[in-house]
Write a protein that holds these residues in place. Structure first.
Motif, PDB file in Angstrom:
ATOM      1  N   ALA A   1      17.810  26.416   9.739  1.00  0.00           N
ATOM      2  CA  ALA A   1      17.607  25.594  10.926  1.00  0.00           C
ATOM      3  C   ALA A   1      16.154  25.614  11.370  1.00  0.00           C
ATOM      4  N   VAL A   2      15.526  26.790  11.325  1.00  0.00           N
ATOM      5  CA  VAL A   2      14.117  26.906  11.699  1.00  0.00           C
ATOM      6  C   VAL A   2      13.243  26.107  10.733  1.00  0.00           C
ATOM      7  N   ALA A   3      13.582  26.158   9.452  1.00  0.00           N
ATOM      8  CA  ALA A   3      12.810  25.410   8.461  1.00  0.00           C
ATOM      9  C   ALA A   3      12.885  23.910   8.718  1.00  0.00           C
ATOM     10  N   VAL A   4      14.051  23.414   9.106  1.00  0.00           N
ATOM     11  CA  VAL A   4      14.203  21.987   9.412  1.00  0.00           C
ATOM     12  C   VAL A   4      13.367  21.613  10.631  1.00  0.00           C
ATOM     13  N   ILE A   5      13.406  22.440  11.668  1.00  0.00           N
ATOM     14  CA  ILE A   5      12.624  22.164  12.877  1.00  0.00           C
ATOM     15  C   ILE A   5      11.136  22.162  12.560  1.00  0.00           C
ATOM     16  N   THR A   6      10.696  23.136  11.778  1.00  0.00           N
ATOM     17  CA  THR A   6       9.280  23.212  11.388  1.00  0.00           C
ATOM     18  C   THR A   6       8.872  21.997  10.568  1.00  0.00           C
ATOM     19  N   MET A   7       9.730  21.611   9.629  1.00  0.00           N
ATOM     20  CA  MET A   7       9.429  20.468   8.770  1.00  0.00           C
ATOM     21  C   MET A   7       9.331  19.177   9.581  1.00  0.00           C
ATOM     22  N   LEU A   8      10.273  18.964  10.490  1.00  0.00           N
ATOM     23  CA  LEU A   8      10.250  17.756  11.311  1.00  0.00           C
ATOM     24  C   LEU A   8       9.021  17.722  12.218  1.00  0.00           C
ATOM     25  N   THR A   9       8.642  18.878  12.755  1.00  0.00           N
ATOM     26  CA  THR A   9       7.447  18.940  13.596  1.00  0.00           C
ATOM     27  C   THR A   9       6.209  18.542  12.808  1.00  0.00           C
ATOM     28  N   SER A  10       6.090  19.078  11.588  1.00  0.00           N
ATOM     29  CA  SER A  10       4.934  18.761  10.756  1.00  0.00           C
ATOM     30  C   SER A  10       4.913  17.294  10.361  1.00  0.00           C
ATOM     31  N   VAL A  11       6.083  16.740  10.034  1.00  0.00           N
ATOM     32  CA  VAL A  11       6.158  15.338   9.627  1.00  0.00           C
ATOM     33  C   VAL A  11       5.776  14.419  10.776  1.00  0.00           C
ATOM     34  N   VAL A  12       6.275  14.716  11.977  1.00  0.00           N
ATOM     35  CA  VAL A  12       5.952  13.878  13.135  1.00  0.00           C
ATOM     36  C   VAL A  12       4.452  13.908  13.420  1.00  0.00           C
ATOM     37  N   VAL A  13       3.858  15.086  13.385  1.00  0.00           N
ATOM     38  CA  VAL A  13       2.421  15.202  13.649  1.00  0.00           C
ATOM     39  C   VAL A  13       1.616  14.484  12.577  1.00  0.00           C
ATOM     40  N   MET A  14       2.025  14.602  11.324  1.00  0.00           N
ATOM     41  CA  MET A  14       1.318  13.931  10.238  1.00  0.00           C
ATOM     42  C   MET A  14       1.430  12.409  10.356  1.00  0.00           C
ATOM     43  N   LEU A  15       2.581  11.918  10.785  1.00  0.00           N
ATOM     44  CA  LEU A  15       2.743  10.479  10.973  1.00  0.00           C
ATOM     45  C   LEU A  15       1.859   9.969  12.102  1.00  0.00           C
ATOM     46  N   ILE A  16       1.732  10.759  13.157  1.00  0.00           N
ATOM     47  CA  ILE A  16       0.837  10.377  14.253  1.00  0.00           C
ATOM     48  C   ILE A  16      -0.604  10.322  13.764  1.00  0.00           C
ATOM     49  N   ALA A  17      -0.989  11.308  12.952  1.00  0.00           N
ATOM     50  CA  ALA A  17      -2.343  11.322  12.394  1.00  0.00           C
ATOM     51  C   ALA A  17      -2.577  10.116  11.487  1.00  0.00           C
ATOM     52  N   GLN A  18      -1.574   9.783  10.681  1.00  0.00           N
ATOM     53  CA  GLN A  18      -1.690   8.624   9.801  1.00  0.00           C
ATOM     54  C   GLN A  18      -1.799   7.341  10.603  1.00  0.00           C
ATOM     55  N   PHE A  19      -1.040   7.238  11.683  1.00  0.00           N
ATOM     56  CA  PHE A  19      -1.085   6.044  12.533  1.00  0.00           C
ATOM     57  C   PHE A  19      -2.452   5.885  13.185  1.00  0.00           C
ATOM     58  N   SER A  20      -3.026   6.993  13.632  1.00  0.00           N
ATOM     59  CA  SER A  20      -4.337   6.922  14.277  1.00  0.00           C
ATOM     60  C   SER A  20      -5.412   6.491  13.292  1.00  0.00           C
ATOM     61  N   THR A  21      -5.282   6.924  12.032  1.00  0.00           N
ATOM     62  CA  THR A  21      -6.253   6.515  11.017  1.00  0.00           C
ATOM     63  C   THR A  21      -6.133   5.035  10.695  1.00  0.00           C
ATOM     64  N   ARG A  22      -4.893   4.544  10.591  1.00  0.00           N
ATOM     65  CA  ARG A  22      -4.696   3.112  10.317  1.00  0.00           C
ATOM     66  C   ARG A  22      -5.162   2.258  11.470  1.00  0.00           C
ATOM     67  N   LYS A  23      -5.005   2.751  12.689  1.00  0.00           N
ATOM     68  CA  LYS A  23      -5.449   2.015  13.862  1.00  0.00           C
ATOM     69  C   LYS A  23      -6.957   1.796  13.830  1.00  0.00           C
ATOM     70  N   ARG A  24      -7.678   2.787  13.308  1.00  0.00           N
ATOM     71  CA  ARG A  24      -9.124   2.681  13.209  1.00  0.00           C
ATOM     72  C   ARG A  24      -9.526   1.607  12.200  1.00  0.00           C
ATOM     73  N   LYS A  25      -8.754   1.489  11.115  1.00  0.00           N
ATOM     74  CA  LYS A  25      -9.105   0.543  10.063  1.00  0.00           C
ATOM     75  C   LYS A  25      -8.687  -0.879  10.402  1.00  0.00           C
ATOM     76  N   ARG A  26      -7.895  -1.080  11.450  1.00  0.00           N
ATOM     77  CA  ARG A  26      -7.399  -2.413  11.809  1.00  0.00           C
ATOM     78  C   ARG A  26      -8.548  -3.263  12.323  1.00  0.00           C
ATOM     79  N   PRO A  27      -8.759  -4.443  11.777  1.00  0.00           N
ATOM     80  CA  PRO A  27      -9.862  -5.282  12.220  1.00  0.00           C
ATOM     81  C   PRO A  27      -9.651  -5.769  13.643  1.00  0.00           C
ATOM     82  N   VAL A  28     -10.745  -5.879  14.352  1.00  0.00           N
ATOM     83  CA  VAL A  28     -10.699  -6.367  15.735  1.00  0.00           C
ATOM     84  C   VAL A  28     -10.738  -7.888  15.734  1.00  0.00           C
ATOM     85  N   ALA A  29      -9.830  -8.530  16.455  1.00  0.00           N
ATOM     86  CA  ALA A  29      -9.745 -10.000  16.474  1.00  0.00           C
ATOM     87  C   ALA A  29     -10.878 -10.568  17.311  1.00  0.00           C
TER      88      ALA A  29
END
Length: 261
Positions: free
Chosen positions: A233-261
């Motif tokens: 159970a602890v491993a699942v919680i740790t894994m989900l926490t890491s995945v959520v944080v990594m997805l947020i980091a990935q989203f922030s990087t893609r947001k930077r690359k998005r062209p401004v209209a």
């Protein structure tokens, strides 16, 4: 076309081969029996309840969050300054200096852990919060530097020059112009630093103490010394926490690359 399909199927098989061992732990965490049997026998959330009601597990979780947050703050501050120095200043041996900052990503973790253990033993930093933060900052800072330098490469230097020509000092230019433009890279680096610290186990095993154990160390000790399915159970919680944080980091990087209209 046939070759592309075969290549696609092969890629899918490789991805499944990599993630299936991780996904197996999810049904195991809901096993009704007090064992690590797979497939699980029955469905129960008792191991999650055990985690959230056990003071020792909660203490380890709090320690991990405390160390990870402090590491994120320190690594981000130092990493941003280092990235600015490496990108703005021209000097002989700059490439060597960049390699030096990225060295913790190359050196085997066990080598770094033994070295820090010997050093911390003389400095009385073993099992202390400053010792954990310092050790985790060493391995997390290269990720901050890499992300911030990538953001700085896309920064138009004329914007900073225009700010300086209008009378703004270096500090005001940094906080008004540079930092907002590289904020996605800084955010991504900070989140990567958090995940690196939160999941770090090799360094933590060497510098731990009975009074300060992070969650990965607690998991390792539980697996090697007991047969408590709460680990799943602890491993699942740790894994989900890491995945959520990594997805947020990935989203922030893609947001930077998005062209401004």
């Amino acid at each position: 076309m046939t070759f592309k399909r075969v290549l696609g199927v092969f890629a899918v098989l490789i991805v499944l081969w990599l993630i299936l061992p991780t996904l197996v732990i999810i049904p195991m965490s809901f096993n009704e029996a007090p064992s690590f049997n797979f497939p699980p026998k029955g469905f129960s959330t008792r191991w999650y309840e055990n985690f959230f009601t056990d003071p020792t597990w909660l203490k380890s979780l709090f320690s991990s969050l405390q160390v990870a947050i402090l590491t994120m703050v320190v690594a981000t501050a130092v990493g941003v300054l280092a990235a600015l120095g490496l990108s703005k200043v021209r000097f002989r041996g700059k490439g060597l200096m960049e390699g030096y900052f990225l060295l913790p990503l190359i050196v085997p973790g066990i080598v770094l852990a033994v070295g820090l253990y010997s050093l911390f033993l003389r400095m009385n930093l073993l099992g202390t919060l400053p010792g954990f933060v310092l050790a985790h900052t060493i391995v997390a800072m290269p990720l901050v530097i890499t992300n911030v330098m990538a953001s700085l490469q896309g920064l138009d230097p004329r914007l900073e020059q225009a700010s300086a020509s209008l009378g703004a000092g270096r500090v005001r230019t940094f906080f008004s112009i540079t930092l907002p433009l590289i904020a996605p890279g800084v955010t991504a680096g900070a989140l990567f630093a958090f995940v690196t610290s939160f999941d770090e186990v090799i360094l933590s095993l060497f510098i731990q103490s009975p009074s300060l154990q992070t969650l990965p160390v607690k998991i390792f000790n539980s697996v090697t010394q007991t047969n408590d399915p709460t680990v799943a159970a602890v491993a699942v919680i740790t894994m989900l926490t890491s995945v959520v944080v990594m997805l947020i980091a990935q989203f922030s990087t893609r947001k930077r690359k998005r062209p401004v209209a």
